[in-house]
Scaffold this motif. Sequence first.
Motif, PDB file in Angstrom:
ATOM      1  N   VAL A 417       3.508  71.256  59.562  1.00 16.07           N
ATOM      2  CA  VAL A 417       4.142  70.724  58.348  1.00 16.07           C
ATOM      3  C   VAL A 417       3.555  69.360  57.999  1.00 16.07           C
ATOM      4  O   VAL A 417       3.260  69.061  56.833  1.00 16.07           O
ATOM      5  CB  VAL A 417       5.672  70.637  58.540  1.00 16.07           C
ATOM      6  N   GLN A 418       3.376  68.514  59.026  1.00 20.05           N
ATOM      7  CA  GLN A 418       2.790  67.191  58.800  1.00 20.05           C
ATOM      8  C   GLN A 418       1.361  67.304  58.266  1.00 20.05           C
ATOM      9  O   GLN A 418       0.943  66.526  57.404  1.00 20.05           O
ATOM     10  CB  GLN A 418       2.807  66.388  60.092  1.00 20.05           C
ATOM     11  N   ALA A 420       0.128  69.673  56.435  1.00 18.33           N
ATOM     12  CA  ALA A 420       0.187  70.030  55.012  1.00 18.33           C
ATOM     13  C   ALA A 420       0.378  68.782  54.161  1.00 18.33           C
ATOM     14  O   ALA A 420      -0.289  68.599  53.128  1.00 18.33           O
ATOM     15  CB  ALA A 420       1.310  71.031  54.771  1.00 18.33           C
ATOM     16  N   GLY A 421       1.283  67.898  54.592  1.00 18.83           N
ATOM     17  CA  GLY A 421       1.500  66.664  53.848  1.00 18.83           C
ATOM     18  C   GLY A 421       0.297  65.746  53.900  1.00 18.83           C
ATOM     19  O   GLY A 421      -0.054  65.106  52.901  1.00 18.83           O
ATOM     20  N   ASP A 427       1.963  73.897  49.335  1.00 18.74           N
ATOM     21  CA  ASP A 427       2.505  75.106  49.952  1.00 18.74           C
ATOM     22  C   ASP A 427       2.516  74.918  51.479  1.00 18.74           C
ATOM     23  O   ASP A 427       1.611  75.353  52.190  1.00 18.74           O
ATOM     24  CB  ASP A 427       1.670  76.322  49.559  1.00 18.74           C
ATOM     25  N   THR A 428       3.570  74.272  51.976  1.00 20.81           N
ATOM     26  CA  THR A 428       3.661  73.967  53.400  1.00 20.81           C
ATOM     27  C   THR A 428       3.635  75.221  54.259  1.00 20.81           C
ATOM     28  O   THR A 428       2.988  75.259  55.309  1.00 20.81           O
ATOM     29  CB  THR A 428       4.953  73.179  53.681  1.00 20.81           C
ATOM     30  N   GLN A 429       4.323  76.268  53.807  1.00 17.81           N
ATOM     31  CA  GLN A 429       4.405  77.488  54.601  1.00 17.81           C
ATOM     32  C   GLN A 429       3.047  78.175  54.744  1.00 17.81           C
ATOM     33  O   GLN A 429       2.798  78.860  55.736  1.00 17.81           O
ATOM     34  CB  GLN A 429       5.427  78.451  53.977  1.00 17.81           C
TER      35      GLN A 429
END
Length: 635
Positions: A417-418, A420-421, A427-429
């Motif tokens: 998740v981190q 992705a940011g 689209d984190t998933q």
Amino acid sequence: MAGRINDDDVKAVRDAVPIDSVVSEYLQLRNAGGGNLKGLCPFHDEKSPSFQVSPSKGLFHCFGCQEGGDTITFVMKVDHLSFSEAVERLAAQAGITLRYEEGGYNPAHQRGERIRLVEAHRIAARYYAEQLDGAEAEIGRKFLAERGFDQAAAQHFGVGYSPAGWDHLTRFLRGKGFSDKELLLSGLSQEGRRGPIDRFRGRLMWPIRDISGDVVGFGARKLRDDDNGPKYLNTPETAIYRKSQVLYGIDLAKKEIAKSSRAVVVEGYTDVMACHLAGVTTAIATCGTAFGGDHIKILRRLLMDNGSAKVIFTFDGDAAGQKAALRAFEDDQKFAAETFIAVAPDGMDPCDLRLAKGDEAVRELAEPRNQLFEFAIRQIVKTYDLETPVGRAAALDEAAPIVARIKNSASQHEVAVQLAGLLGILDTQFVVRRVAQLARWARERGNGGGRGPAPAHPSPPYGTAPPAARPGGPALHLRSPAHRTERELLKLALQHPELVSPAFDAYGADEFTAPPYAAVRQAIADAGGAEFGVPDPPGYLARVREAAPDDSVRAMVTELAVESVHSRTVDESYAGVQLVQVRLRAVDRRIREVQGTLARLGAQADAQQLAAVQNELWVLQQYAQSLRNRGADAL
């Protein structure tokens, strides 16, 4: 020719040095139950401990690689020594004076090569330490003082000084009886135009010790501008020194590493000194080479791969330090421990940090905060242009496999998740699924990606090796009740002879259906039987091992002597059940053989012969019935 060590002295050495104290110099041991200890095997890579030590019997055995033996065997194998060299080392520890046959003992000629090289280094370390007090070494003392190290610190770490002349140490060691060949082999001297000269001249000297505490090499720091050599000069590769297999400070740090399940990896000798003096006594360093796989093996045996173990790397904040950190991360999966990175403010190393901000700052630096994989990810991501879709995709392609290697599954999801940011992917998933897919593929390939290294296959029942690993004789099938019972009885005969003697000594080797077990039974008989194990268990086991016809049987004896008996209550009742079961199966086998003979004879057989066979059958059947009804009382 070297004299043979007196047999009584060998026995005295074997009895005087507890095997657990010797083994614990190389790896952490924990309670395995039944009076045994366990740890990670020093002879092969493994992910869960299958190496067991029996202090009461003076034996060790690995149920993974099948190495085993007594204290002397362990020292021979772990340090690659000959039998006499191992005995000499242990005798020195125990303060035992050895007697030599075939001409007596001449220390100058009858010691093994490794012993001689270690002795030369021990004397050299003391010589260098004494030189540090001389007038010529003022420059060395100043170097230490400027870095916050006083005389007591120098003495604690054995720091010394090598005189600037050509052959001061060489001449000194010659006076101690060392030959030029030994001095050259040790790496303490090198060939000059007119013979051997000192390798280290005019330098500050750090003795490098192996995990057992023997000095095996030196690290030498340049002090003068007219010294054209490298800043640090280490001992060359020798029979006792391999830089990829030693860690500076490991002899001082090993107990605390094992106790705290934590190790701090720094980059230099002065950093180790600074850490230890500041209270970080788990600090160690490599010796002129990158931290690699052999270093990891040393630490893993001390850390025991428990879930809370931590390894903290400290690197300089410069480009070289960042490169070293990424290189360390490449080996991260070889640890079950969590790995962290610590970079001091302004990129200072622990030695500079201690000078600038004191001991507390060094202790603060060694606290694990930033995980190594996070550092590696950030180093990768910052090399891409994240303002473009192509740059973000390329960064994901390189960073996602690193996240997939994170051992803790919950942390893996969180870092995905981190990531992705960090990449700016909305689209984190998508990133989470990508990481999970890579982790699954890695697990399927057997390359890790789940919680820690893939667990080793559990040992087969009763701890035996797979059939293919068992040398000599048909494979053992421990699903067979007969083999399981035979194994238990032999363990009792070796570990608790008082419970099975004298009945066991009447059993023939043919009552054991597995050839390796029959061979062990014969070795026990050849050693005088189980009854001789009651008054002298250590001597009894030594005699049985000596009576074994080959290394395969000897290894089986050791294995059975170390492996736990599979009963919470080990008493005469349990021993009686095993004795009866082995004897009963032997009687039943003989009954079937006699019945077959009877069937082949038929009605036309000689009457006398037929009567004899029928009588034997009747006696066997009665005996079998008695064993079933009365148990051990019928033996």
